[in-house]
Design a protein around this motif. Structure first.
Motif, PDB file in Angstrom:
ATOM      1  N   LYS A 104       0.834  -1.200   0.000  1.00  0.00           N
ATOM      2  CA  LYS A 104       0.000   0.000   0.000  1.00  0.00           C
ATOM      3  C   LYS A 104       0.870   1.252   0.000  1.00  0.00           C
ATOM      4  CE  LYS A 104      -3.802  -2.111   2.629  1.00  0.00           C
ATOM      5  NZ  LYS A 104      -4.634  -1.999   3.849  1.00  0.00           N
TER       6      LYS A 104
ATOM      7  N   SER B   4       0.241   5.572   0.324  1.00  0.00           N
ATOM      8  CA  SER B   4      -0.588   6.777   0.426  1.00  0.00           C
ATOM      9  C   SER B   4      -0.065   7.885  -0.468  1.00  0.00           C
ATOM     10  CB  SER B   4      -0.603   7.291   1.870  1.00  0.00           C
ATOM     11  OG  SER B   4      -1.217   6.389   2.757  1.00  0.00           O
TER      12      SER B   4
ATOM     13  N   ASP C 204      -6.795   4.063   3.880  1.00  0.00           N
ATOM     14  CA  ASP C 204      -6.845   2.792   3.158  1.00  0.00           C
ATOM     15  C   ASP C 204      -6.328   2.942   1.728  1.00  0.00           C
ATOM     16  OD1 ASP C 204      -7.282   0.105   2.779  1.00  0.00           O
ATOM     17  OD2 ASP C 204      -9.383   0.334   2.223  1.00  0.00           O
TER      18      ASP C 204
ATOM     19  N   ASP D  74       4.522  -1.358   3.291  1.00  0.00           N
ATOM     20  CA  ASP D  74       3.323  -0.523   3.311  1.00  0.00           C
ATOM     21  C   ASP D  74       3.681   0.878   3.808  1.00  0.00           C
ATOM     22  OD1 ASP D  74       1.607  -2.500   2.368  1.00  0.00           O
ATOM     23  OD2 ASP D  74       1.155  -3.247   4.373  1.00  0.00           O
TER      24      ASP D  74
ATOM     25  N   VAL E 132       1.656   4.003   4.807  1.00  0.00           N
ATOM     26  CA  VAL E 132       0.284   4.428   5.115  1.00  0.00           C
ATOM     27  C   VAL E 132       0.335   5.654   6.018  1.00  0.00           C
ATOM     28  CG1 VAL E 132      -1.937   3.760   6.108  1.00  0.00           C
ATOM     29  CG2 VAL E 132      -0.536   2.053   4.902  1.00  0.00           C
TER      30      VAL E 132
END
Length: 310
Positions: A191, A193, A225, A277, A279
């Motif tokens: 992930k 952002s 998310d 990730d 985030v």
């Protein structure tokens, strides 16, 4: 008077637009400033010269630093501390509040999944060490009671008309729009952002005009998310009406891309941000100001409509 140092960049333009909600007395400062709003005052300055910084700051109630130096380590090491020293001195002399638009390069690489304002400072890159140094310079003056200031931090960002300063715009959106494969760095299943630049501009203006927001760090509103690399490519391709073709760019390919895309030339040391990730948590800002960040589907649609209209 509210003054933007480094006007004309991706954030400076959005900030200038947003500041009209609070004032019509806006000064835009850069080497070659251009009006964003009809009532803007323009001041040409070399912000590496302390005297020019003093002239730019004088008479300002709030000073915003949205400077974007070339993405080059030696340039950063030479210019950022010099600029921050001059800006702090001028703001202290003229009793101006200071708003510093910052990134997250100084955060410990083991804590990127759920970054908030309390994330440990432990820069894993040389560029991160520069950012840690200049943010600490500012916080030291705050803690000493010499300066009223705040730090507004953003994740990597994307938005309309900023291809050459955004990794997502430059290597994914632009490539897919041309029918080429998107280049994603690091792991496509992690992930990542991204902060939408119009949101960042509005939020930075709001912080600068909120007295009790000062003397602390804020994360700018960023949708929760986030997508994985693969999902970013799929959603952008869908908005463009094309196939989600992509390739994961290894370090050697990034070096090659850097020969043609300047923003990519110095990315290898930042690859740690893409192999895990990444985030970004902006819940502190969202709760305090009741501002909901733009959903990713909406942001992507607006970028495509602005930059690649059919």
């Amino acid at each position: 008077m509210q003054t933007i140092l480094g006007a004309g960049g991706a954030i400076g333009i959005e900030l200038a637009k947003a500041l009209t909600q609070y004032t019509t007395d806006i000064r835009l400062v850069s080497r070659n400033p251009e009006k964003v709003n009809d009532t803007d005052t323009l001041l040409s300055a070399d912000l590496l010269q302390a005297d020019d910084v003093k002239k730019a700051v004088q008479g300002s109630s709030v000073v915003y630093v949205t400077v974007g130096f070339p993405y080059n380590l030696k340039v950063w090491q030479n210019r950022w501390p010099k600029l921050m020293e001059s800006v702090i001195a001028a703001c202290v002399e003229f009793d101006s509040k200071l708003v510093f638009f910052d990134n997250i390069y100084m955060y410990d690489s083991d804590y990127l999944d759920g970054m908030d304002e309390e994330t440990p400072i432990n820069p894993p890159s040389e560029k991160g060490k520069v950012r840690a140094r200049i943010s600490q310079m500012l916080m030291d003056e705050i803690n000493a009671g010499n300066l009223t200031a705040l730090i507004a931090r953003s994740a990597d960002f994307y938005g309309p008309s900023i291809a050459n300063t955004s990794m997502l715009n430059e290597t994914v959106i632009k490539n897919l729009a041309k029918g080429k494969k998107a280049n994603w760095m690091g792991a496509a299943d992690r992930k990542h952002s991204f902060t939408y630049t119009p949101d960042a501009g509005k939020a930075t203006a709001l912080l600068g005009n909120t007295p009790d927001a000062y003397n602390q760090v804020w994360h700018l509103p960023t949708a929760p998310d986030p997508y994985t690399g693969k999902e970013w490519v799929e959603h952008i391709a869908k908005a463009l009406g094309t196939k989600p073709k992509m390739q994961v760019a290894p370090k050697r390919m990034i070096h090659l891309i850097g020969l043609f895309v300047p923003v990519m030339k110095e990315m290898p040391e930042m690859l740690y941000q893409y192999d895990r990730d990444y985030v970004f948590d902006s819940s502190k800002f969202e709760k305090r100001f009741n501002m909901t960040p733009s959903p990713y589907t909406e942001g992507i649609a607006k970028v495509v409509a602005a930059d690649y209209p059919k």
